[in-house]
Enzyme design. Structure first.
Site, PDB file in Angstrom:
ATOM      1  N   SER A 307     -39.747   1.875   6.971  1.00 55.01           N
ATOM      2  CA  SER A 307     -39.545   2.018   5.185  1.00 55.01           C
ATOM      3  C   SER A 307     -39.914   1.093   4.310  1.00 55.01           C
ATOM      4  O   SER A 307     -41.009  -0.054   4.855  1.00 55.01           O
ATOM      5  CB  SER A 307     -38.580   2.764   4.892  1.00 55.01           C
ATOM      6  OG  SER A 307     -38.519   3.200   3.997  1.00 55.01           O
ATOM      7  N   ASP A 318     -52.096  -6.857   5.380  1.00 50.90           N
ATOM      8  CA  ASP A 318     -53.963  -6.106   4.759  1.00 50.90           C
ATOM      9  C   ASP A 318     -54.580  -7.254   3.812  1.00 50.90           C
ATOM     10  O   ASP A 318     -55.480  -7.778   3.079  1.00 50.90           O
ATOM     11  CB  ASP A 318     -53.607  -5.183   3.910  1.00 50.90           C
ATOM     12  CG  ASP A 318     -53.554  -3.859   4.510  1.00 50.90           C
ATOM     13  OD1 ASP A 318     -53.487  -3.897   5.983  1.00 50.90           O
ATOM     14  OD2 ASP A 318     -53.975  -2.767   3.551  1.00 50.90           O
ATOM     15  N   LYS A 332     -42.107   5.195   8.946  1.00 55.75           N
ATOM     16  CA  LYS A 332     -41.663   5.427   8.126  1.00 55.75           C
ATOM     17  C   LYS A 332     -42.296   4.994   6.169  1.00 55.75           C
ATOM     18  O   LYS A 332     -42.461   4.489   6.317  1.00 55.75           O
ATOM     19  CB  LYS A 332     -40.181   5.859   7.361  1.00 55.75           C
ATOM     20  CG  LYS A 332     -39.653   6.781   6.560  1.00 55.75           C
ATOM     21  CD  LYS A 332     -38.208   5.749   6.453  1.00 55.75           C
ATOM     22  CE  LYS A 332     -37.644   7.122   5.298  1.00 55.75           C
ATOM     23  NZ  LYS A 332     -38.016   6.538   4.017  1.00 55.75           N
TER      24      LYS A 332
END
Length: 405
Positions: A307, A318, A332
């Site tokens: 999460s 990224d 998640k």
């Protein structure tokens, strides 16, 4: 005082007017009642749930020989209604459970001192992390233990927060846990006494490679007090000459989205951290500001990093602001929101799916590290309580700095 005088014809006319008004009023009332009943029945598939609930309770009250409490029946009905959604993160909270949930998010709770996680296809909730100096640590519970029973109640198929609520309670009261330890293929029983647990979610120390002093910060969960603890750790490590930073997210089940975005803001340059989309495609985005640490960065993750941990990992990956070391994360990628009801209870709903800055959807997939390093399962469950010689993943993280020197 003069009184009006009516002829018989007048009385007949007035009686007709009154009768017509009454009939008209009844038509209006019945029309609106019909609309209300029709709307309710249409919304619930042609049935009136209130009537059915009353009918069921009437039979129970009249015939059942079992002791029963109306409020308990209603609470369990609400729980079952939301279980019908088929989402392990959708949850009903009584007023007491809501208070406990808010306390946990604020940084404390009364319980045994574990953080837990669950996958949709798992029958049991799994302990993700055991907090320091808590009843759970004292009796020997470990990350990876699956909670099979709480006070004799089987937890198979129960929601994560439902199991958590069973372990919470009044300070000084006892609770019995039966757990299954997959690594040893054993069932174990533990007797614990609940205590107030202050959530120390950040732990730090300094490591030294051949060339540099490398700060190490382990974040156990993202709670209300985590950002302040993180900033304090960074300040202390900077004062000790830190030249690079390792953030350990292993066994971190997640937490508050606002908190993880605050911490991510300190680690990546200005830009997108994460964006969320709801059921109709509405987008909400979280951004970082221009100021950030700018240190060489390594993240440590494993299969219990979930999460909010994956929000941070996805943003670092990224934006290419660090190296991720360890094993694939939990996966998640959905966001829950708490909605308070008028009677002081609440429901938690899954309302959005989140995406990494480049549009990566990790739900059910997780994040693959740049450097995959497997570790013995028993040692992995004890992250934060093992030596550097035992922790091959941390050794690999430190090795990243030696290679870049």
């Amino acid at each position: 005082m003069l009184e009006p005088r009516f002829t018989e014809r007048d009385r007949t006319f007035l009686n007709g007017v009154c009768a017509g008004a009454i009939i008209s009023a009844l038509i209006v009332i019945l029309t609106f009642s019909g609309i209300s009943i029709y709307s309710r029945r249409t919304q619930w598939g042609g049935i009136d749930p209130n009537r059915k609930i009353s009918e069921i309770y009437e039979y129970v009250n009249r015939y059942s020989i079992m002791e029963h409490d109306k409020q308990t029946m209603l609470d369990n009905m609400y729980i079952g209604l939301l279980e019908g959604v088929g989402d392990p993160y959708t949850q009903y909270y009584t007023a007491e459970a809501l208070e406990a949930f808010r306390a946990r998010n604020a940084g404390y709770f009364v319980g045994i001192g574990v953080l837990v996680s669950v996958k949709a296809d798992d029958a049991y909730v799994t302990i993700a992390s055991v907090l320091k100096n808590t009843p759970a640590e004292k009796v020997g519970l470990l990350p990876g233990d699956q909670i099979v029973k709480v006070d004799g109640i089987d937890t198979a198929g129960r929601l994560r927060d439902d199991v958590v609520d069973m372990m919470l309670g009044i300070e000084g009261t006892d609770v019995t846990l039966v757990v299954f330890r997959p690594h040893d293929n054993m069932r174990l029983e533990f007797e614990l006494t609940r205590a107030r647990v202050e959530l120390q979610s950040v732990f730090y120390e300094m490591h030294h490679t051949e060339n540099e002093a490398i700060g190490y910060i382990r974040i156990a969960s993202f709670d209300g007090n985590t950002t302040a603890q993180f900033d304090e750790a960074v300040a202390e490590l900077y004062a000790d000459g830190m030249k690079g930073l390792i953030i350990d997210l292993r066994n971190n089940p997640g937490g508050r989205l606002d908190v993880v975005t605050e911490i991510t803001d300190r680690l990546i340059p200005e830009g997108l951290i994460v964006y969320m989309e709801d059921a109709v495609g509405r987008r909400e985005s979280m951004y970082s500001g221009p100021s950030y640490l700018g240190l060489p960065l390594v993240l440590l993750v494993n299969e219990l990093s979930a999460s909010a941990s994956e929000v941070l990992s996805g943003a670092v990956r990224d934006t290419e602001m660090g190296t991720i070391v360890g094993t694939q994360t939990f996966g998640k990628g959905i966001v829950q929101r708490l909605e308070q009801l008028s009677d002081g209870t609440a429901i938690k709903l899954t309302v959005q799916r989140y995406y990494t800055p480049k549009g990566g959807d990790i739900h059910g997939v997780g994040i693959e590290p740049h450097i995959v390093v497997e570790m013995d399962e028993a040692l992995g469950r004890r992250v934060g309580d093992i030596t550097l010689e035992e922790d091959v993943q941390l050794q690999a993280a430190l090795g990243v700095f030696d290679k870049s020197a």
